[in-house]
Structure formats: C-alpha cells, structure tokens
Design a protein around this motif. Structure first.
Motif, PDB file in Angstrom:
ATOM      1  N   VAL A 108     102.422  34.350  33.070  1.00 38.00           N
ATOM      2  CA  VAL A 108     103.544  34.065  33.945  1.00 38.00           C
ATOM      3  C   VAL A 108     104.805  34.460  33.202  1.00 38.00           C
ATOM      4  CG1 VAL A 108     104.815  32.226  35.117  1.00 38.00           C
ATOM      5  CG2 VAL A 108     102.318  32.155  35.027  1.00 38.00           C
ATOM      6  N   VAL A 109     105.745  35.110  33.892  1.00 36.43           N
ATOM      7  CA  VAL A 109     107.006  35.508  33.270  1.00 36.43           C
ATOM      8  C   VAL A 109     108.166  34.946  34.058  1.00 36.43           C
ATOM      9  CG1 VAL A 109     106.084  37.623  32.259  1.00 36.43           C
ATOM     10  CG2 VAL A 109     107.066  37.698  34.518  1.00 36.43           C
ATOM     11  N   GLU A 110     109.227  34.593  33.358  1.00 34.42           N
ATOM     12  CA  GLU A 110     110.475  34.132  33.988  1.00 34.42           C
ATOM     13  C   GLU A 110     111.195  35.344  34.544  1.00 34.42           C
ATOM     14  OE1 GLU A 110     111.908  31.100  34.429  1.00 34.42           O
ATOM     15  OE2 GLU A 110     110.174  30.110  33.541  1.00 34.42           O
ATOM     16  N   THR A 111     111.769  35.188  35.712  1.00 37.19           N
ATOM     17  CA  THR A 111     112.574  36.266  36.290  1.00 37.19           C
ATOM     18  C   THR A 111     114.022  35.799  36.369  1.00 37.19           C
ATOM     19  OG1 THR A 111     112.112  35.479  38.526  1.00 37.19           O
ATOM     20  CG2 THR A 111     110.656  37.179  37.643  1.00 37.19           C
ATOM     21  N   THR A 112     114.911  36.757  36.486  1.00 34.75           N
ATOM     22  CA  THR A 112     116.325  36.420  36.522  1.00 34.75           C
ATOM     23  C   THR A 112     116.829  36.215  37.932  1.00 34.75           C
ATOM     24  OG1 THR A 112     116.899  38.769  36.539  1.00 34.75           O
ATOM     25  CG2 THR A 112     116.820  37.662  34.390  1.00 34.75           C
ATOM     26  N   GLY A 113     116.005  36.516  38.919  1.00 30.93           N
ATOM     27  CA  GLY A 113     116.408  36.326  40.315  1.00 30.93           C
ATOM     28  C   GLY A 113     117.435  37.305  40.789  1.00 30.93           C
ATOM     29  N   ALA A 129     102.707  23.917  38.179  1.00 29.78           N
ATOM     30  CA  ALA A 129     102.915  24.906  39.229  1.00 29.78           C
ATOM     31  C   ALA A 129     103.842  26.021  38.753  1.00 29.78           C
ATOM     32  CB  ALA A 129     103.506  24.240  40.460  1.00 29.78           C
ATOM     33  N   ILE A 130     103.578  27.222  39.246  1.00 29.76           N
ATOM     34  CA  ILE A 130     104.466  28.355  39.005  1.00 29.76           C
ATOM     35  C   ILE A 130     105.619  28.212  39.986  1.00 29.76           C
ATOM     36  CG2 ILE A 130     104.690  30.854  39.111  1.00 29.76           C
ATOM     37  CD1 ILE A 130     101.705  31.036  38.507  1.00 29.76           C
ATOM     38  N   THR A 131     106.833  28.352  39.499  1.00 30.96           N
ATOM     39  CA  THR A 131     108.000  28.210  40.361  1.00 30.96           C
ATOM     40  C   THR A 131     108.435  29.565  40.904  1.00 30.96           C
ATOM     41  OG1 THR A 131     109.618  28.493  38.589  1.00 30.96           O
ATOM     42  CG2 THR A 131     108.765  26.259  38.955  1.00 30.96           C
ATOM     43  N   ARG A 132     109.353  29.548  41.841  1.00 36.89           N
ATOM     44  CA  ARG A 132     109.830  30.798  42.445  1.00 36.89           C
ATOM     45  C   ARG A 132     110.692  31.604  41.482  1.00 36.89           C
ATOM     46  NH1 ARG A 132     111.168  31.285  48.223  1.00 36.89           N
ATOM     47  NH2 ARG A 132     109.287  32.485  48.384  1.00 36.89           N
ATOM     48  N   SER A 133     111.131  31.015  40.363  1.00 32.82           N
ATOM     49  CA  SER A 133     111.887  31.774  39.366  1.00 32.82           C
ATOM     50  C   SER A 133     110.940  32.461  38.384  1.00 32.82           C
ATOM     51  CB  SER A 133     112.851  30.865  38.613  1.00 32.82           C
ATOM     52  OG  SER A 133     112.138  29.939  37.815  1.00 32.82           O
ATOM     53  N   GLN A 134     109.668  32.435  38.682  1.00 31.83           N
ATOM     54  CA  GLN A 134     108.654  33.055  37.836  1.00 31.83           C
ATOM     55  C   GLN A 134     107.816  34.019  38.666  1.00 31.83           C
ATOM     56  OE1 GLN A 134     106.870  29.296  36.729  1.00 31.83           O
ATOM     57  NE2 GLN A 134     107.677  29.486  34.670  1.00 31.83           N
ATOM     58  N   GLN A 135     107.222  34.969  37.988  1.00 25.31           N
ATOM     59  CA  GLN A 135     106.278  35.901  38.609  1.00 25.31           C
ATOM     60  C   GLN A 135     104.966  35.803  37.839  1.00 25.31           C
ATOM     61  OE1 GLN A 135     106.862  38.420  41.321  1.00 25.31           O
ATOM     62  NE2 GLN A 135     108.250  36.702  41.628  1.00 25.31           N
ATOM     63  N   ALA A 136     103.875  35.958  38.547  1.00 24.94           N
ATOM     64  CA  ALA A 136     102.556  35.940  37.914  1.00 24.94           C
ATOM     65  C   ALA A 136     102.204  37.353  37.485  1.00 24.94           C
ATOM     66  CB  ALA A 136     101.515  35.403  38.883  1.00 24.94           C
ATOM     67  N   ARG A 137     101.622  37.473  36.315  1.00 29.27           N
ATOM     68  CA  ARG A 137     101.160  38.773  35.822  1.00 29.27           C
ATOM     69  C   ARG A 137      99.662  38.831  36.102  1.00 29.27           C
ATOM     70  NH1 ARG A 137     103.218  39.739  30.276  1.00 29.27           N
ATOM     71  NH2 ARG A 137     104.974  40.588  31.395  1.00 29.27           N
ATOM     72  N   ILE A 138      99.255  39.821  36.900  1.00 33.83           N
ATOM     73  CA  ILE A 138      97.872  39.985  37.339  1.00 33.83           C
ATOM     74  C   ILE A 138      97.324  41.296  36.788  1.00 33.83           C
ATOM     75  CG2 ILE A 138      96.422  40.407  39.378  1.00 33.83           C
ATOM     76  CD1 ILE A 138      97.248  37.598  39.416  1.00 33.83           C
TER      77      ILE A 138
END
Length: 75
Positions: A69-74, A11-20
């Motif tokens: 999918v990329v990690e975000t820093t929040g 699963a993609i977590t909330r600390s990640q964003q999907a690249r579309i």
C-alpha cells in the motif's frame, strides 16, 4: 485481540493506493470489481497501483497478489 495466528489489519484509506502484482503472462485488461475502472497488465507491466476498493476483489481471483500500500498526495 489476535487469536490463532491471525494478523492485525487495518483498512486502506482513500489517501492510499494498493499495489497489485499480475501473476499471469499474456496482457490482460480487467475491470475493478468495485469501481469498474479498467486496469491494464502485461508481462512487462505487472505491478500497478489500484483503487483500494478494487484491491480485495482483484486479489481474491488468484491472478493478482496484493504486494503493498502506498500513500498518495491526492493530486
């Protein structure tokens, strides 16, 4: 256990964003199916980061393709 050519997923977590990637041509504004957030795409602005809850619904429609999918820093 994987079977019959299945790919292991997680699963993609909330600390990640999907690249579309937008596969269409003319500019379009779509609402994320889960969040209602407006995403703007065009021929020159095809790749966007979207909320991971919206990614499956957008990709399912055929106009968009999940490319990563990329990690975000929040921030």
């Amino acid at each position: 256990m994987k079977c019959c050519g299945q790919v292991a997923t997680r699963a993609i977590t909330r600390s990640q964003q999907a690249r579309i990637r937008y596969e269409g041509g003319p500019p379009v504004v779509v609402a994320g199916p889960a969040t209602g957030r407006a995403y703007r795409f065009s021929g020159t602005d095809r790749v966007q980061l979207v909320d991971p809850r919206d990614a499956p619904g957008l990709a399912r429609g055929g106009m968009f393709r999940l490319i990563g999918v990329v990690e975000t820093t929040g921030d």
